[in-house]
Motif scaffolding. Structure first.
Motif, PDB file in Angstrom:
ATOM      1  N   LYS A 137       0.841  -1.184   0.000  1.00  0.00           N
ATOM      2  CA  LYS A 137       0.000   0.000   0.000  1.00  0.00           C
ATOM      3  C   LYS A 137       0.883   1.244   0.000  1.00  0.00           C
ATOM      4  O   LYS A 137       2.021   1.224   0.480  1.00  0.00           O
ATOM      5  CB  LYS A 137      -0.896   0.030   1.248  1.00  0.00           C
ATOM      6  N   VAL A 138       0.342   2.319  -0.542  1.00  0.00           N
ATOM      7  CA  VAL A 138       0.968   3.632  -0.420  1.00  0.00           C
ATOM      8  C   VAL A 138       0.099   4.473   0.509  1.00  0.00           C
ATOM      9  O   VAL A 138      -1.004   4.069   0.879  1.00  0.00           O
ATOM     10  CB  VAL A 138       1.137   4.302  -1.801  1.00  0.00           C
ATOM     11  N   PHE A 139       0.605   5.635   0.895  1.00  0.00           N
ATOM     12  CA  PHE A 139      -0.099   6.500   1.850  1.00  0.00           C
ATOM     13  C   PHE A 139      -0.350   7.836   1.183  1.00  0.00           C
ATOM     14  O   PHE A 139       0.597   8.525   0.808  1.00  0.00           O
ATOM     15  CB  PHE A 139       0.753   6.666   3.120  1.00  0.00           C
ATOM     16  N   ILE A 140      -1.618   8.183   0.992  1.00  0.00           N
ATOM     17  CA  ILE A 140      -1.951   9.396   0.253  1.00  0.00           C
ATOM     18  C   ILE A 140      -2.728  10.370   1.133  1.00  0.00           C
ATOM     19  O   ILE A 140      -3.346   9.981   2.124  1.00  0.00           O
ATOM     20  CB  ILE A 140      -2.777   9.072  -1.012  1.00  0.00           C
ATOM     21  N   GLU A 141      -2.665  11.631   0.768  1.00  0.00           N
ATOM     22  CA  GLU A 141      -3.421  12.659   1.485  1.00  0.00           C
ATOM     23  C   GLU A 141      -4.845  12.696   0.943  1.00  0.00           C
ATOM     24  O   GLU A 141      -5.056  12.770  -0.268  1.00  0.00           O
ATOM     25  CB  GLU A 141      -2.756  14.030   1.304  1.00  0.00           C
ATOM     26  N   ILE A 142      -5.826  12.624   1.840  1.00  0.00           N
ATOM     27  CA  ILE A 142      -7.226  12.689   1.422  1.00  0.00           C
ATOM     28  C   ILE A 142      -7.902  13.963   1.926  1.00  0.00           C
ATOM     29  O   ILE A 142      -9.073  14.217   1.629  1.00  0.00           O
ATOM     30  CB  ILE A 142      -8.004  11.442   1.894  1.00  0.00           C
ATOM     31  N   GLY A 143      -7.178  14.765   2.694  1.00  0.00           N
ATOM     32  CA  GLY A 143      -7.658  16.042   3.194  1.00  0.00           C
ATOM     33  C   GLY A 143      -6.535  16.695   3.951  1.00  0.00           C
ATOM     34  O   GLY A 143      -5.499  16.068   4.205  1.00  0.00           O
TER      35      GLY A 143
END
Length: 308
Positions: A137-143
Motif C-alpha cells: 500500500k501507499v499512503f496518500i493525502e485525502i484532506g
C-alpha cells in the motif's frame, strides 16, 4: 535461580566507519515519519528536534528522502531536490552536530510504489517496467492533515535515456546532502522500491542494457553507486538491501520481492558494492513473530565478499 548478566561493553565501544570514529555501536536506522512541512515536503524544526533527541547513538540514518518529485510514495515525506528542502535539512544536521552526532541522509526513490495523487501533474508513477506493484500500500493525502492507505497506481516504464537521467538525479541529491551538512549518504535499495525493482526479475522485464541478465539488472545499482561515490566519496556511502528467502504476504508488504535465487542475486549485488569500496552495507530482515530468517549461509557469503 542463576542470573545471566550480559556483557554489553562492546556496544558502547568506538568503531571506525569510513573516515569517522563512531562513539558507540548503536545505530538508528531509517524510519519513515511523514512529518515534513507542506506544501513542498520541507524538513522542519520538529524533525530537527526528533533527530537531536537521538544523537547519542553512534550513527544515524535519516528517514528516506526522495531525490526528485516522482520519487514520493507516501504523503508528507521530505525531499532533498529543492533549495528549500536543503535549507530545511540544514536545521537537522546542525541540531545533530551540536549534540556531537553523525548522520547520513537516506536517498530514496519509490519507483512504481506510488499513486497518481503523489505524482507531478497526476502522472503515472515510473518504474523499470509497466508492471503494477501488488501486496503493498501507499499512503496518500485525502484532506488537510488527513491520510489513508491506497493501492499503488499502474506505472509506466522508464525509457533508457530516463534511466540515465535518474542516475544523475541521485548524484544531484548526494550533492544536496553535502550542502545540507550531512556526513554521508545511504542508498535505499530495499523494500521493493526503485533500485530493488531494477534488481528483481519480477518487476524488471526490460530488453535494454538494464534488463534481462542479472548483470544487466544490477547495472542501475552499479551506476548510481559510482555516481554518488564520485560526489561524496565511497567511504561516506552506505547501501541498504532487504533480501528475502521466503514469501508471505506480510514479508512482501514490508520488505519487497522474493527472487527465484535470492542467494545468488544478492551475493552478486554485494560484489558490486565491494568493487566500489563503499563504507557499509545495511541488511533489513523481517522482525515480527514467525518471520522468515535469512540463512546463516547467506550472511557468511556476504561477509566473505564484503570487507566494509
Amino acid at each position: 535461580m542463576t542470573q545471566t548478566i550480559l556483557n554489553t561493553s562492546t556496544l558502547f565501544s568506538s568503531v571506525e566507519l569510513g573516515p569517522y570514529t563512531l562513539k558507540n555501536r548503536i545505530v538508528m536506522p531509517p524510519l519513515t515519519r511523514s512529518r515534513s512541512t507542506q506544501p513542498d515536503n520541507i524538513p522542519n524544526d520538529l524533525m530537527a528536534s526528533y533527530y537531536a533527541q537521538r544523537a547519542t547513538a553512534g550513527f544515524m540514518v535519516t528517514e528516506g528522502t526522495q531525490i526528485e518529485p516522482r520519487g514520493q510514495g507516501y504523503a508528507w515525506t521530505p525531499g532533498i531536490h529543492s533549495p528549500a528542502q536543503v535549507e530545511g535539512w540544514k536545521k537537522v544536521t546542525q541540531a545533530v552536530h551540536d549534540k556531537g552526532g553523525i548522520i547520513f541522509a537516506q536517498l530514496w526513490h519509490v519507483g512504481r510504489v506510488s499513486h497518481t495523487s503523489l505524482q507531478p501533474q497526476g502522472a503515472q508513477p515510473v518504474g523499470p517496467s509497466a508492471i503494477a506493484a501488488d501486496n503493498v500500500k501507499v499512503f496518500i493525502e485525502i484532506g488537510p492533515g488527513e491520510g489513508a492507505l491506497a493501492d499503488p497506481s499502474e506505472p509506466r516504464a522508464l525509457s533508457t535515456d530516463e534511466v540515465g537521467e535518474l542516475v544523475t538525479m541521485y548524484a544531484a541529491a548526494a550533492r544536496n546532502a553535502l550542502e545540507a551538512g550531512f556526513d554521508g549518504v545511504e542508498l535505499h535499495c530495499a523494500n521493493g522500491y526503485l533500485v530493488n525493482q531494477f534488481i528483481s526479475e519480477h518487476s524488471n522485464t526490460r530488453d535494454d542494457q538494464y534488463g534481462g541478465s542479472l548483470t544487466n539488472r544490477l547495472r542501475f545499482l552499479k551506476e548510481i553507486v559510482a555516481a554518488v561515490s564520485d560526489v561524496v566519496g565511497a567511504d561516506r556511502l552506505g547501501v541498504r538491501f532487504a533480501p528475502l528467502f521466503a514469501s508471505t504476504d506480510e514479508t512482501r508488504v514490508y520488505l519487497g520481492l522474493v527472487e527465484s535465487d535470492p542467494h545468488h542475486t544478492y551475493v552478486e549485488a554485494v560484489k558490486v558494492l565491494e568493487q566500489a569500496g563503499i563504507a557499509y552495507l545495511s541488511i533489513a530482515e523481517a522482525d515480527w513473530d514467525n518471520a522468515p530468517d535469512l540463512p546463516d549461509t547467506f550472511y557468511q557469503a556476504v561477509r566473505e565478499e564484503f570487507s566494509g
